[in-house]
Design a protein around this motif. Structure first.
Motif, mmCIF file in Angstrom:
data_model
loop_
_atom_site.group_PDB
_atom_site.id
_atom_site.type_symbol
_atom_site.label_atom_id
_atom_site.label_comp_id
_atom_site.label_asym_id
_atom_site.label_seq_id
_atom_site.Cartn_x
_atom_site.Cartn_y
_atom_site.Cartn_z
ATOM 1 N N ARG A 1 -4.358 87.238 111.229
ATOM 2 C CA ARG A 1 -3.064 87.200 110.541
ATOM 3 C C ARG A 1 -3.002 86.002 109.606
ATOM 4 N N GLU A 2 -3.510 84.873 110.073
ATOM 5 C CA GLU A 2 -3.481 83.648 109.280
ATOM 6 C C GLU A 2 -4.339 83.789 108.023
ATOM 7 N N ASP A 3 -5.471 84.480 108.146
ATOM 8 C CA ASP A 3 -6.342 84.692 106.991
ATOM 9 C C ASP A 3 -5.626 85.523 105.921
ATOM 10 N N PHE A 4 -4.961 86.581 106.374
ATOM 11 C CA PHE A 4 -4.256 87.431 105.415
ATOM 12 C C PHE A 4 -3.049 86.703 104.829
ATOM 13 N N LEU A 5 -2.378 85.922 105.656
ATOM 14 C CA LEU A 5 -1.226 85.160 105.184
ATOM 15 C C LEU A 5 -1.650 84.164 104.105
ATOM 16 N N LYS A 6 -2.801 83.528 104.312
ATOM 17 C CA LYS A 6 -3.321 82.590 103.321
ATOM 18 C C LYS A 6 -3.649 83.324 102.022
ATOM 19 N N LEU A 7 -4.251 84.498 102.148
ATOM 20 C CA LEU A 7 -4.582 85.309 100.975
ATOM 21 C C LEU A 7 -3.319 85.696 100.213
ATOM 22 N N PHE A 8 -2.278 86.071 100.938
ATOM 23 C CA PHE A 8 -1.031 86.489 100.313
ATOM 24 C C PHE A 8 -0.319 85.317 99.638
ATOM 25 N N ILE A 9 -0.332 84.149 100.270
ATOM 26 C CA ILE A 9 0.312 82.958 99.692
ATOM 27 C C ILE A 9 -0.391 82.549 98.400
ATOM 28 N N GLU A 10 -1.719 82.631 98.394
ATOM 29 C CA GLU A 10 -2.467 82.342 97.164
ATOM 30 C C GLU A 10 -2.099 83.323 96.064
ATOM 31 N N PHE A 11 -1.913 84.583 96.449
ATOM 32 C CA PHE A 11 -1.502 85.620 95.502
ATOM 33 C C PHE A 11 -0.144 85.276 94.901
ATOM 34 N N LEU A 12 0.820 84.857 95.741
ATOM 35 C CA LEU A 12 2.145 84.487 95.257
ATOM 36 C C LEU A 12 2.088 83.246 94.373
ATOM 37 N N ASP A 13 1.266 82.264 94.755
ATOM 38 C CA ASP A 13 1.132 81.041 93.950
ATOM 39 C C ASP A 13 0.654 81.377 92.544
ATOM 40 N N ASN A 14 -0.362 82.228 92.453
ATOM 41 C CA ASN A 14 -0.891 82.622 91.140
ATOM 42 C C ASN A 14 0.132 83.415 90.351
ATOM 43 N N LEU A 15 0.859 84.294 91.062
ATOM 44 C CA LEU A 15 1.857 85.134 90.411
ATOM 45 C C LEU A 15 2.970 84.296 89.800
ATOM 46 N N TYR A 16 3.509 83.370 90.592
ATOM 47 C CA TYR A 16 4.643 82.591 90.124
ATOM 48 C C TYR A 16 4.235 81.451 89.199
ATOM 49 N N SER A 17 3.016 80.960 89.316
ATOM 50 C CA SER A 17 2.558 79.928 88.387
ATOM 51 C C SER A 17 2.440 80.510 86.985
ATOM 52 N N ASP A 18 1.962 81.766 86.889
ATOM 53 C CA ASP A 18 1.892 82.433 85.589
ATOM 54 C C ASP A 18 3.281 82.629 85.009
ATOM 55 N N THR A 19 4.238 82.986 85.875
ATOM 56 C CA THR A 19 5.613 83.184 85.417
ATOM 57 C C THR A 19 6.214 81.875 84.929
ATOM 58 N N LEU A 20 5.974 80.776 85.663
ATOM 59 C CA LEU A 20 6.518 79.475 85.290
ATOM 60 C C LEU A 20 5.923 78.976 83.981
ATOM 61 N N ILE A 21 4.636 79.257 83.758
ATOM 62 C CA ILE A 21 4.001 78.862 82.503
ATOM 63 C C ILE A 21 4.668 79.560 81.324
ATOM 64 N N MET A 22 4.997 80.849 81.487
ATOM 65 C CA MET A 22 5.670 81.582 80.426
ATOM 66 C C MET A 22 7.083 81.050 80.196
ATOM 67 N N LEU A 23 7.773 80.686 81.284
ATOM 68 C CA LEU A 23 9.129 80.155 81.156
ATOM 69 C C LEU A 23 9.136 78.771 80.520
ATOM 70 N N LYS A 24 8.054 78.018 80.693
ATOM 71 C CA LYS A 24 7.948 76.664 80.164
ATOM 72 C C LYS A 24 8.135 76.651 78.655
ATOM 73 N N SER A 25 7.596 77.670 77.994
ATOM 74 C CA SER A 25 7.693 77.733 76.537
ATOM 75 C C SER A 25 9.112 78.024 76.058
ATOM 76 N N CYS A 26 9.979 78.462 76.991
ATOM 77 C CA CYS A 26 11.348 78.799 76.643
ATOM 78 C C CYS A 26 12.332 77.654 76.930
ATOM 79 N N GLU A 27 11.829 76.534 77.504
ATOM 80 C CA GLU A 27 12.708 75.414 77.844
ATOM 81 C C GLU A 27 13.209 74.721 76.585
ATOM 82 N N ILE A 28 14.410 74.179 76.681
ATOM 83 C CA ILE A 28 15.027 73.457 75.563
ATOM 84 C C ILE A 28 14.827 71.958 75.741
ATOM 85 N N ASP A 29 14.409 71.272 74.693
ATOM 86 C CA ASP A 29 14.301 69.822 74.708
ATOM 87 C C ASP A 29 15.663 69.277 74.264
#
Length: 361
Positions: A329-357
């Motif tokens: 279970r821990e192995d799969f949980l680690k795999l899933f968390i890595e999947f979420l990290d990659n998913l949301y890091s890509d989303t945050l990178i796209m949102l970064k370009s939309c931030e206002i200075d």
């Protein structure tokens, strides 16, 4: 350039294509033998799908051979509908074989018969005949419990999901011929029970799946076992995968096969109950293609797909095999968390370009 809309317009929404290529005196909504493979049970028919507005073929015995007229011609000619170059060849083949004249700039006129044919068809999808059946249960032999245990599935999980060991099963074929399957040491037989039907699973037999009764078009295994609220829901390829995930503490459901269209209305309701809904299909060619297709079709609901680190062979392609190989279970949980990290890091990178200075707006 040829367009599929032009061909559908001139072939009664695809019906004329089926009439040209499908042999025999078949009728709309009536079962016949699928010509795409050596079919020995008449469980295939042509029907009008009101959602898409075209005629389609449905194979209840093997859903991999269900699709529209372009898919059917592609299968006949060894062409892939999902490949743009192949799809053009499919369009050209239909135009040439049916004499539509689209590529010669001399198209045949569109008649009104196509509209009348459509209006005469009351069914949106073909009805699956309810098969009479009888079966006898038996207590799970030790060898059968060991079979399930290798995937982490305990007797308690089997009971929760209403899975039984069958001594024998009786039903009739599509042409009304009675038959009986009997369980043995080398060919055990299990049943996924419901009040209206039973789905048989014979893991070591040539015919692995069959059914008795009628589960219609809305078969969803594991749905009634889900909690009211949860963090993550996995959509898998089969019942064994659902139970293997449940045995390791994860919520999961499956439909009748990976190629079945997932009902958007059901997914919409589930988005209110689960934060993440993830496609976890087999890692073979069919599983990968189906996952990509389902992800695209359910894009509006934020559905994502997770690819398991498996080779995709018969012995190593799904989440059950993943746990069978010794992963925890821990192995799969680690795999899933890595999947979420990659998913949301890509989303945050796209949102970064939309931030206002605000210092230099």
């Amino acid at each position: 350039m040829l367009r599929k809309e032009e061909i559908l317009e001139r072939t009664s929404n695809g019906l004329s294509v089926f009439k040209h290529y499908v042999p025999g005196n078949w009728r709309i909504g009536r079962n016949f033998l699928n010509p795409l493979y050596e079919d020995n049970k008449a469980s295939c028919n042509i029907y009008f799908d009101r959602r898409s507005g075209i005629y389609k073929m449905k194979d209840f015995g093997n859903d991999n051979y269900s699709g529209d007229c372009f898919f059917f011609v592609g299968q006949l000619k060894g062409l892939d509908c999902n490949n743009s170059m192949d799809f053009i060849k499919i369009l050209e083949t239909i135009d040439r074989d049916l004499g539509l004249g689209l590529t010669t700039s001399n198209p045949i006129p569109v008649t009104r018969t196509s509209c009348r044919i459509v209006d005469d068809i009351p069914e949106e999808t073909p009805e699956k005949e309810s098969k009479p059946y009888q079966f006898r249960e038996q207590k799970f032999p030790l060898a059968e419990l060991m079979y399930w245990q290798q995937y982490g599935i305990t007797p308690e999980v089997l009971e929760l999901y209403k899975v039984c060991s069958l001594r024998d099963f009786q039903s009739i074929t599509a042409d009304g011929t009675p038959f009986t399957y009997t369980s043995s040491v080398t060919e055990p037989m299990y049943g996924y029970k419901n009040k209206r039907y039973i789905k048989l699973y014979r893991p070591f037999s040539k015919t692995r799946f069959l059914y008795g009764g009628n589960f219609g078009e809305n078969y969803c295994f594991g749905l009634e076992q889900l909690p009211a609220k949860g963090d993550t829901l996995f959509i898998t390829g089969g019942e064994k995968d659902v139970m293997s995930l449940a045995a390791h503490g994860f919520h999961a459901i499956c439909f009748n096969s990976e190629t079945v269209a997932i009902p958007p209305t059901l997914i919409y309701k589930l988005t209110f109950r689960f934060k993440h809904i993830i496609l976890l299909y087999d890692t073979d060619k069919t599983g990968k293609e189906s996952a990509r297709k389902q992800e695209k079709q359910l894009e509006e609901f934020g559905i994502k797909r997770l690819l398991l680190p498996l080779s995709g062979t018969k012995e190593e392609k799904d989440i059950s095999d993943y746990f069978k190989a010794g992963n925890t279970r821990e192995d799969f949980l680690k795999l899933f968390i890595e999947f979420l990290d990659n998913l949301y890091s890509d989303t945050l990178i796209m949102l970064k370009s939309c931030e206002i200075d605000f210092n230099n707006p």
